[in-house]
Design a protein around this motif. Sequence first.
Motif, mmCIF file in Angstrom:
data_model
loop_
_atom_site.group_PDB
_atom_site.id
_atom_site.type_symbol
_atom_site.label_atom_id
_atom_site.label_comp_id
_atom_site.label_asym_id
_atom_site.label_seq_id
_atom_site.Cartn_x
_atom_site.Cartn_y
_atom_site.Cartn_z
ATOM 1 N N GLY A 174 0.817 -1.203 0.063
ATOM 2 C CA GLY A 174 -0.057 -0.052 -0.034
ATOM 3 C C GLY A 174 0.862 1.303 0.106
ATOM 4 O O GLY A 174 1.868 1.099 0.324
ATOM 5 N N ALA A 275 0.521 1.907 -8.052
ATOM 6 C CA ALA A 275 -0.041 2.383 -6.994
ATOM 7 C C ALA A 275 0.176 3.996 -6.677
ATOM 8 O O ALA A 275 -0.934 4.606 -6.195
ATOM 9 C CB ALA A 275 0.044 1.563 -5.598
ATOM 10 N N CYS A 335 -5.333 0.247 -2.758
ATOM 11 C CA CYS A 335 -3.949 0.387 -2.730
ATOM 12 C C CYS A 335 -3.426 1.398 -1.585
ATOM 13 O O CYS A 335 -2.434 1.654 -1.453
ATOM 14 C CB CYS A 335 -3.310 1.294 -3.927
ATOM 15 S SG CYS A 335 -3.934 0.387 -5.602
ATOM 16 N N SER A 336 -4.582 1.422 -0.451
ATOM 17 C CA SER A 336 -3.987 2.716 0.440
ATOM 18 C C SER A 336 -3.135 1.819 1.576
ATOM 19 O O SER A 336 -3.096 0.652 2.008
ATOM 20 C CB SER A 336 -5.254 2.873 1.210
ATOM 21 O OG SER A 336 -5.769 1.981 2.179
ATOM 22 N N ILE A 337 -2.246 2.686 2.417
ATOM 23 C CA ILE A 337 -1.443 2.016 3.142
ATOM 24 C C ILE A 337 -2.192 1.386 4.548
ATOM 25 O O ILE A 337 -1.908 0.829 5.359
ATOM 26 C CB ILE A 337 -0.241 3.047 3.752
ATOM 27 C CG1 ILE A 337 0.737 2.182 4.539
ATOM 28 C CG2 ILE A 337 -0.610 4.107 4.545
ATOM 29 C CD1 ILE A 337 1.996 3.159 4.612
ATOM 30 N N ARG A 339 -5.235 0.085 4.576
ATOM 31 C CA ARG A 339 -5.618 -1.188 4.297
ATOM 32 C C ARG A 339 -4.461 -2.080 4.747
ATOM 33 O O ARG A 339 -4.733 -3.115 5.256
ATOM 34 C CB ARG A 339 -6.114 -1.207 3.133
ATOM 35 C CG ARG A 339 -7.012 -2.727 2.647
ATOM 36 C CD ARG A 339 -5.751 -3.467 2.131
ATOM 37 N NE ARG A 339 -4.939 -2.894 1.059
ATOM 38 C CZ ARG A 339 -3.876 -3.410 0.696
ATOM 39 N NH1 ARG A 339 -3.056 -4.208 1.273
ATOM 40 N NH2 ARG A 339 -3.003 -2.746 -0.386
ATOM 41 N N MET A 340 -3.237 -1.830 4.179
ATOM 42 C CA MET A 340 -2.143 -2.831 4.216
ATOM 43 C C MET A 340 -1.890 -2.996 5.736
ATOM 44 O O MET A 340 -1.785 -3.911 5.968
ATOM 45 C CB MET A 340 -1.121 -2.311 3.442
ATOM 46 C CG MET A 340 0.193 -3.109 3.448
ATOM 47 S SD MET A 340 1.692 -2.321 2.923
ATOM 48 C CE MET A 340 2.160 -1.426 4.166
#
Length: 354
Positions: A174, A275, A335-337, A339-340
């Motif tokens: 992400g 991303a 692709c967000s950090i 979410r990761m």
Amino acid sequence: MTRRRIAIIGPARTPISEPFSGGLTAHIGALTERLCQRGHDVTLFAAPGSDRKLPVVELAMNLRLSDDARQDVSMPPEVFMHEHHAYLGLMTSLARQRNRFDVIHNHSQHHLPIALSYLLATPMVTTLHTPPTPWLESAVQVGPTLAMRFVAVSQFTADQWSPLLGAVDVVANGVDCEHWTPGPGGTDLVWSGRMVPEKAPHLAIEAARLAGRRIVLAGPVADPVYFAACVRPLLGPDAHYAGHLDQNALSRLVRTSAVAVATPVWDEPYGLVLAEALASGTPVATFARGGTVEVVDETCARLAVPDDVHSLARAITEAAALDRRAARRRALEHCSIERMMDEYELLLGETVAA
């Protein structure tokens, strides 16, 4: 999530510092920073020269060899021996400090952390950032795979490892969508990444010319011979090399570009630059290779036939007409950090509890 004591094992040769040498170091830096922000006690074992704002313990690349050892005709390159010594020292040290960490997260891409994980009382997660390599396959085959949690950066990479490991968890990389912010676009194209043959920036220049567009390239010259032979001769008024940029400068470049072009001539495990482009609101034109196809969809990108610059030129023209808001939406949703980080926190917690 419960506060954890987390050790992160990074690469021994490339510092975790800006300007980042590539997607792996950028990923490790962001992961370490966010785990700290979420209240965890993090220690990053990484190469000398890493960013001191991070909780870094430098890997000891300080092997002292005798003159007799250096004269051994079978001695491998010295940098190989220093790296081997660094990870051997780290793993034996971690084995002696049985209660220092709750979980170890390995991103080293080196065989020793996997092969020697049996020494540890602490559970370990290894993120697979690459396809299978001979060294890693050897370590996995002799190592205690049942005690190791593996996670891949894309389904494509997980499938590559599945004949050896069976089903592998996936946590896609992400990007920080508050740093990679949407911009107005522009008329130029952008290509970013390491200047190496497998990323083929020379093909991006050729495709840009076929599409009638100027292109700006940015990234470290990791292979000077390739750059001198295949990239520099193609530079000119319509193809500019901007150098190795830090994250702020690169973000400005990407969000003021019409299309982000990617030209992998190998099967990329993920494709972090894609991303970053989407978070900047910049549509993508790329060869349909490896894990890159999982990052984008038809709302924000056009896929080209691998290695075909004419197909890529058409993809560039079509991508330039896409809605920049759709690219940003794709980044926020997939692709967000954040979410990761949610997925990694859950996985690390499960590993501690197992």
